[in-house]
Design an enzyme around this catalytic site. Sequence first.
Site, PDB file in Angstrom:
ATOM      1  N   ARG A   1       1.478  -0.898   0.026  1.00 23.71           N
ATOM      2  CA  ARG A   1       0.046  -0.057  -0.144  1.00 23.71           C
ATOM      3  C   ARG A   1       0.695   1.347   0.168  1.00 23.71           C
ATOM      4  O   ARG A   1       0.639   2.366  -0.946  1.00 23.71           O
ATOM      5  CB  ARG A   1      -1.101  -0.023   1.726  1.00 23.71           C
ATOM      6  CG  ARG A   1      -1.330   1.236   1.486  1.00 23.71           C
ATOM      7  CD  ARG A   1      -3.096   1.502   2.063  1.00 23.71           C
ATOM      8  NE  ARG A   1      -3.092   0.496   3.656  1.00 23.71           N
ATOM      9  CZ  ARG A   1      -2.364   0.835   4.233  1.00 23.71           C
ATOM     10  NH1 ARG A   1      -1.402   1.684   4.206  1.00 23.71           N
ATOM     11  NH2 ARG A   1      -1.945   0.154   5.556  1.00 23.71           N
TER      12      ARG A   1
ATOM     13  N   TYR B   1     -16.631  16.410 -15.307  1.00 20.95           N
ATOM     14  CA  TYR B   1     -17.060  14.196 -15.242  1.00 20.95           C
ATOM     15  C   TYR B   1     -18.067  13.958 -14.464  1.00 20.95           C
ATOM     16  O   TYR B   1     -18.363  15.010 -13.263  1.00 20.95           O
ATOM     17  CB  TYR B   1     -15.960  13.340 -14.825  1.00 20.95           C
ATOM     18  CG  TYR B   1     -16.065  11.850 -15.373  1.00 20.95           C
ATOM     19  CD1 TYR B   1     -16.378  11.578 -16.151  1.00 20.95           C
ATOM     20  CD2 TYR B   1     -15.563  11.423 -14.311  1.00 20.95           C
ATOM     21  CE1 TYR B   1     -16.912   9.735 -16.972  1.00 20.95           C
ATOM     22  CE2 TYR B   1     -16.033  10.421 -14.059  1.00 20.95           C
ATOM     23  CZ  TYR B   1     -17.121   9.119 -15.150  1.00 20.95           C
ATOM     24  OH  TYR B   1     -16.806   7.848 -14.824  1.00 20.95           O
TER      25      TYR B   1
ATOM     26  N   ASP C   1      -7.831  17.818 -14.887  1.00 17.09           N
ATOM     27  CA  ASP C   1      -8.359  16.222 -15.024  1.00 17.09           C
ATOM     28  C   ASP C   1      -7.454  16.606 -16.794  1.00 17.09           C
ATOM     29  O   ASP C   1      -8.598  17.577 -17.779  1.00 17.09           O
ATOM     30  CB  ASP C   1      -9.603  16.298 -15.080  1.00 17.09           C
ATOM     31  CG  ASP C   1      -9.989  15.033 -15.639  1.00 17.09           C
ATOM     32  OD1 ASP C   1      -9.340  14.323 -16.068  1.00 17.09           O
ATOM     33  OD2 ASP C   1     -11.024  14.530 -15.266  1.00 17.09           O
TER      34      ASP C   1
ATOM     35  N   LYS D   1      -8.830   5.529 -19.337  1.00 19.56           N
ATOM     36  CA  LYS D   1      -9.353   6.066 -20.855  1.00 19.56           C
ATOM     37  C   LYS D   1      -8.262   5.584 -21.741  1.00 19.56           C
ATOM     38  O   LYS D   1      -7.677   4.771 -22.062  1.00 19.56           O
ATOM     39  CB  LYS D   1      -9.890   7.318 -20.667  1.00 19.56           C
ATOM     40  CG  LYS D   1     -11.209   7.784 -19.588  1.00 19.56           C
ATOM     41  CD  LYS D   1     -12.666   6.946 -19.585  1.00 19.56           C
ATOM     42  CE  LYS D   1     -13.021   6.915 -18.560  1.00 19.56           C
ATOM     43  NZ  LYS D   1     -13.506   8.350 -17.573  1.00 19.56           N
TER      44      LYS D   1
HETATM   45  C1  PLP Z   1     -13.621   8.509 -16.100  1.00 20.42           C
HETATM   46  C2  PLP Z   1     -13.395   9.812 -15.935  1.00 20.42           C
HETATM   47  C3  PLP Z   1     -12.998  10.187 -14.502  1.00 20.42           C
HETATM   48  C4  PLP Z   1     -13.468   8.976 -13.824  1.00 20.42           C
HETATM   49  O1  PLP Z   1     -12.755   7.716 -14.208  1.00 20.42           O
HETATM   50  P1  PLP Z   1     -12.777   6.665 -13.406  1.00 20.42           P
HETATM   51  O2  PLP Z   1     -11.636   5.808 -14.104  1.00 20.42           O
HETATM   52  O3  PLP Z   1     -14.054   5.706 -14.189  1.00 20.42           O
HETATM   53  O4  PLP Z   1     -12.798   6.932 -12.136  1.00 20.42           O
HETATM   54  C5  PLP Z   1     -12.428  11.391 -13.884  1.00 20.42           C
HETATM   55  N1  PLP Z   1     -12.679  12.337 -15.237  1.00 20.42           N
HETATM   56  C6  PLP Z   1     -12.861  11.861 -16.395  1.00 20.42           C
HETATM   57  C7  PLP Z   1     -12.778  13.117 -17.723  1.00 20.42           C
HETATM   58  C8  PLP Z   1     -13.207  10.544 -16.824  1.00 20.42           C
HETATM   59  O5  PLP Z   1     -13.047  10.713 -17.996  1.00 20.42           O
END
Ligand code: PLP
Length: 376
Positions: free
Chosen positions: A45, A97, A169, A194
């Site tokens: 961890r 998001y 982000d 993604k």
């Molecule tokens: C999908 C997404 C998230 C969240 O991510 P997860 O891996 O689904 O928990 C956060 N920000 C953006 C821009 C996203 O597309």
Amino acid sequence: MKFESKTVHIGVCTDHTGALSTPIYQSATFRHPALGQSTGYDYTRSLNPTRKILEDGIAQLEEGAAGYAFSSGMAAVTAVLMIYKQGDHIVIVEDCYGGTYRVVDKVFSQFGLEATFVDGSNIDEVAQAIKENTVAIIVETPTNPLMKIVDIRAMIELAKSTNAHCIVDNTFLTPYFQRPLALGADIVIHSGTKYLAGHNDLVCGLVVAREAELAEKIKYIQNSTGAVLSPNDSWLLIRSIKTLALRMDRHNANAIAVAQWLENHPAVKSVYYPGLDKHPGKSIHDKQATGYGGMLSFTVENAKRAADVLEKVKLISFAESLGGVETLITLPAVQTHADVPVDVRERLGISDCLLRLSVGIENAEDIIADLAQALD
Ligand SMILES: *Cc1c(COP(=O)(O)O)cnc(C)c1O
């Protein structure tokens, strides 16, 4: 070393066996050489050798002091929000998001972290939202699903003027196309699920901080709250990042082709893609990024038509998520953005006629042919 070479060489192994691929250290704990001594690894961890290679790699790609890997993008977002405290205030883009909207609006609000949601493409609105207790401005660019462009440099200036952090982000463009820390942002967040993982087979998140002091705070939260990425998944993400540049170039080229084709289709009302000349944010985008990515949205005349498209697509999958090699289509109002309040959704234009495409790396002609028969 150039970016592509860095991606390929993350985790190239140099141990005594000659193995090229980095080993997966599937161990929860690590033996101590002697009392008061450590190999640097004590417990997974806190730190794991496979995860560390990934964390150092993403820090290098995003040009930050240190990176941290989490079990999902939302775990990464949550870890960043946890560096703040009760009574602090954040300013955040309203078309972020859906999961980020929900965790800020419904979860962190319970712990007294105040938030104001703003149109990030309107600098005056962001400036007016700043209060004495504002600790962070959190943005996404392009935004999801309407692909609005936020001026990262302007957000950094606003954050600096009030001693707040600027957090970006960077999921949609990845460091291949956009490096906010190099512009002066403080923290970059990724849903690694993604484009970084890129194959619709892995859920993961990453955080990179520009300066060591802030990085230490993230590390403290990561170890204290424990939503770390497993050694196996860390290895998969290292493997995926090696092809990031190739994939992003193809996503980008395909999305440009699809966006231009959609623009000329009689059943399509509007197309949202920053690579189109008429996109209002294009000039700002071109100053802070080197590509447009694979995400675009478009509207059709009514909800029935949108539902029809979802039903008729064959090569394209009707599925949530984005950034993978396969092309996906979704209806944000009903799926990814269902937790955004209806009035906000309507004001933003996230209607039931709006479809979002994550353009994959198939041959663009096949993607277009599938859309053509679905829109017929
Ligand atoms: C999908 C997404 C998230 C969240 O991510 P997860 O891996 O689904 O928990 C956060 N920000 C953006 C821009 C996203 O597309």
